[in-house]
Scaffold this motif. Structure first.
Motif, mmCIF file in Angstrom:
data_model
loop_
_atom_site.group_PDB
_atom_site.id
_atom_site.type_symbol
_atom_site.label_atom_id
_atom_site.label_comp_id
_atom_site.label_asym_id
_atom_site.label_seq_id
_atom_site.Cartn_x
_atom_site.Cartn_y
_atom_site.Cartn_z
ATOM 1 N N SER A 170 91.176 -17.027 70.844
ATOM 2 C CA SER A 170 91.458 -15.822 71.912
ATOM 3 C C SER A 170 92.609 -15.223 71.666
ATOM 4 N N THR A 171 93.461 -15.768 70.684
ATOM 5 C CA THR A 171 94.879 -15.204 70.286
ATOM 6 C C THR A 171 94.568 -14.087 69.278
ATOM 7 N N SER A 172 93.609 -13.990 68.682
ATOM 8 C CA SER A 172 93.548 -13.161 67.433
ATOM 9 C C SER A 172 93.733 -11.785 67.483
ATOM 10 N N LYS A 173 94.361 -10.827 66.887
ATOM 11 C CA LYS A 173 94.522 -9.855 66.955
ATOM 12 C C LYS A 173 93.534 -8.704 67.228
ATOM 13 N N SER A 174 93.514 -7.732 68.039
ATOM 14 C CA SER A 174 92.401 -6.812 68.327
ATOM 15 C C SER A 174 91.836 -6.275 67.255
ATOM 16 N N PHE A 177 88.729 -8.303 65.902
ATOM 17 C CA PHE A 177 87.419 -8.311 66.871
ATOM 18 C C PHE A 177 86.825 -6.987 66.398
ATOM 19 N N GLU A 178 87.717 -5.934 66.311
ATOM 20 C CA GLU A 178 87.355 -4.635 65.863
ATOM 21 C C GLU A 178 86.285 -4.490 64.720
ATOM 22 N N GLU A 179 87.060 -5.246 63.692
ATOM 23 C CA GLU A 179 86.469 -5.409 62.423
ATOM 24 C C GLU A 179 84.967 -6.172 62.470
ATOM 25 N N GLU A 180 84.906 -7.119 62.996
ATOM 26 C CA GLU A 180 83.791 -7.729 63.257
ATOM 27 C C GLU A 180 82.548 -6.956 64.140
ATOM 28 N N TRP A 181 83.140 -6.252 65.192
ATOM 29 C CA TRP A 181 82.305 -5.566 65.935
ATOM 30 C C TRP A 181 81.652 -4.437 65.078
ATOM 31 N N ALA A 182 82.417 -3.865 64.274
ATOM 32 C CA ALA A 182 81.880 -2.731 63.343
ATOM 33 C C ALA A 182 80.748 -3.439 62.343
ATOM 34 N N ALA A 183 81.294 -4.520 61.912
ATOM 35 C CA ALA A 183 80.383 -5.114 60.695
ATOM 36 C C ALA A 183 78.893 -5.335 61.574
ATOM 37 N N CYS A 211 82.070 -7.503 75.712
ATOM 38 C CA CYS A 211 82.771 -8.804 75.616
ATOM 39 C C CYS A 211 82.421 -9.537 74.493
ATOM 40 N N TRP A 212 83.632 -10.137 73.943
ATOM 41 C CA TRP A 212 83.507 -11.159 73.135
ATOM 42 C C TRP A 212 83.370 -12.671 73.585
ATOM 43 N N ILE A 213 82.023 -13.264 73.374
ATOM 44 C CA ILE A 213 82.099 -14.415 73.934
ATOM 45 C C ILE A 213 81.882 -15.733 72.906
ATOM 46 N N ASN A 214 83.141 -16.767 72.797
ATOM 47 C CA ASN A 214 82.813 -17.789 71.975
ATOM 48 C C ASN A 214 82.359 -18.760 72.941
#
Ligand SMILES: [Fe+2]
Length: 291
Positions: A170-174, A177-183, A211-214
């Protein structure tokens, strides 16, 4: 980020030199139960299936984010139970490693850390007990599962798509998330939400594109001092994280019988992981207690 290239209509892609398998479940009507990390905890998986029946959710509307096998005492029985239930499965690093006959869990823990030392014990136990048929089932698991619910399209992955064993918190840098979303979008097109697992603590995070859901893990408590584990339910675009009570004593007994007494067995009772090596400082007990 690695380049993703379309490989064909069967939903297979080339990621670097490895093929990324994509399974599309189409439109799912009704609640979708999302969970990760059975972790060889047969008692927890049986409790989850009971909870699913109570919610009226069939196996076809459940999705596992991977790591069917890990710390607990029933690697083969848990694999067989998930396999026989017919729950769609995203391959975790544990599935990848066992399918390949590898000698470690593939988490990439730094040598000599507590996580590294402990993983040698539970992974070798799992590697001894998982059957060839179960390895073949793991080898066939998807890298990405997609589905649509209430007009929104979701992708389900394990840790990250750029790195299956990426620990995302939850504390990871934005940027993470953007890198993974693009991938993910490079692989399967636009999505409104991403569901992931691997790191073991559930959270939701609003990202630029959705929304990113873990969804958390059912096999080990989320390092919060309680015994209940977690899963998530997605209903009409809204996600809720649910607590899962299960037969903790039975799971501990199975670990002790298997000789898995390096620390994770007491974590099931205490609710705290035996090591905080892998956790970012702000999610460790000391930080949470002071904050
Ligand atoms: Fe994992």
């Amino acid at each position: 980020m690695r380049l993703l290239l379309r490989y064909g209509r069967a939903g297979r892609f080339i990621q670097g030199k490895s093929i990324v398998k994509h399974q599309d479940l189409g439109t799912l009507s009704g609640s979708v139960l999302l969970f990760g990390g059975p972790y060889s905890n047969l008692q927890a998986f049986e409790a989850l299936m009971s909870a699913a029946r109570g919610l009226g959710v069939p196996a076809s509307r459940m999705i596992c984010t991977g790591d069917v096998v890990a710390y607990c005492g029933d690697a083969s029985a848990t694999s067989e139970a998930v396999k026989q239930a017919g729950v769609p499965l995203v391959a975790g690093n544990c599935e990848k490693q066992l399918a390949a006959g590898a000698l470690d869990c593939g988490c990439g823990f730094d040598a000599g850390t507590t996580c590294d030392l402990l993983s040698a014990g539970w992974y070798s136990n799992a590697n001894r007990h998982v059957t060839q048929g179960q390895r073949e089932w793991m080898a066939g698991a998807a890298d990405i599962i997609s589905f649509t619910q209430s007009g929104k399209r979701y992708a389900v992955i394990h840790g990250g798509l750029t790195d299956i064993a990426r620990f995302i918190w939850s504390t990871s840098k934005s940027e993470v998330f953007e890198e993974e979303w693009a991938a993910v979008e490079a692989a399967i097109g636009p999505v409104d939400g991403i569901v992931a697992g691997h790191s073991g603590i559930p959270f939701t995070k609003d990202c630029a594109k959705g929304c990113w859901i873990n969804a958390g893990v059912i096999g080990m408590p989320p390092h919060d001092g309680g015994q209940e584990t977690r899963f998530a339910v997605l209903d009409q675009g809204q996600v809720s994280v649910r607590k899962l009570p299960y037969d903790v004593a039975g799971a501990i007994q199975a670990m002790e019988a298997a000789g898995l007494t390096q620390g994770y067995h007491t974590a099931l009772r205490s609710g705290y992981w035996p090591s905080e090596d892998v956790l970012p400082a702000e999610l460790r007990r000391a930080a949470l207690a002071s904050g």
